[in-house]
Scaffold this motif. Sequence first.
Motif, short mmCIF file in Angstrom:
data_model
loop_
_atom_site.label_atom_id
_atom_site.label_comp_id
_atom_site.label_asym_id
_atom_site.label_seq_id
_atom_site.Cartn_x
_atom_site.Cartn_y
_atom_site.Cartn_z
N ASP A 84 -2.53 49.98 82.32
CA ASP A 84 -3.02 48.61 82.43
C ASP A 84 -4.30 48.42 81.60
O ASP A 84 -4.51 47.36 81.00
N ALA A 85 -5.14 49.45 81.58
CA ALA A 85 -6.41 49.35 80.86
C ALA A 85 -6.22 49.26 79.35
O ALA A 85 -7.13 48.84 78.63
N LEU A 86 -5.04 49.63 78.86
CA LEU A 86 -4.75 49.62 77.43
C LEU A 86 -3.97 48.38 77.00
O LEU A 86 -3.57 48.28 75.83
N ALA A 87 -3.74 47.46 77.91
CA ALA A 87 -2.90 46.30 77.62
C ALA A 87 -3.43 45.49 76.44
O ALA A 87 -4.63 45.27 76.31
N ASP A 88 -2.51 45.06 75.59
CA ASP A 88 -2.83 44.25 74.41
C ASP A 88 -1.85 43.08 74.40
O ASP A 88 -0.70 43.24 73.99
N PRO A 89 -2.26 41.90 74.85
CA PRO A 89 -1.33 40.77 74.97
C PRO A 89 -0.66 40.38 73.65
O PRO A 89 0.50 39.98 73.66
N VAL A 90 -1.38 40.51 72.54
CA VAL A 90 -0.79 40.15 71.25
C VAL A 90 0.34 41.11 70.90
O VAL A 90 1.44 40.70 70.52
#
Length: 248
Positions: free
Chosen positions: A25-31
């Motif tokens: 979750d901490a690495l999430a990148d929405p783009v």
Amino acid sequence: MNRDGDGDGTAAAADPVRELRAALDALADPVRAASQRAYLKSDLHHLGIGVPDLRRCVTRGRRRLGRLPAPEITALARRLWSPPDGGGTPVYEYRWAAVETLVQYAGALRAADLEDVEALLRECRTWALVDPLSVHCAGVIALSDPAAGAVLDRWVRDPDFWLRRAALLALLPGIRAGRPDTGRLTRYADALVDEREFFLRKALGWVLRETSTRDPDFVVDWLDRHGSRVAPLTRREALRRLGAADTP
């Protein structure tokens, strides 16, 4: 105490699934997530994590846990695979982490564990999860445990084309190791030659292409024997590493 002596010597996480999900979750990148979801035509929730980062997170957790018995490995993978809190939309990266966990622990699994692998394969619905689970988990098991052959024989006849693809791709580790199961490859290729599904035609060409690097005669003879029944996609992929002089 760390079971395998790796890492910082801290105790294994009380809940490795929760910890791994938090790291992802901490690495999430929405783009990246939007692009990834569109590319895979996925209906899952995507976090948008790159391959190196996800593998690094899984490896860190595996080192912390150390060696595990097969039932604990498959139970861990199943927990990672399931939607958080037992409901909602599954998260692609959590499922991917489940696959990567099975891949990293594949050497500890046997033919009996393919029942759990099969359950996940039936829910993958995308080559991005099916392929690593087939090649780097089921295929590794098949290479070390002859009893896995009977399971693959059942998969290749399954109505679900993803199981048929998995059976075929599970032959790749043996081919790459110079220990091809030529009899099984022949039977599977013969059984799948008339398939119309793109992902099966592509997989058949892929496996034949890998075979051609060590046994070009097998590939040329198989293509010649089936002639026009071979889909152009399959033939093109199968011949990709062969020179014109080797083609039928």
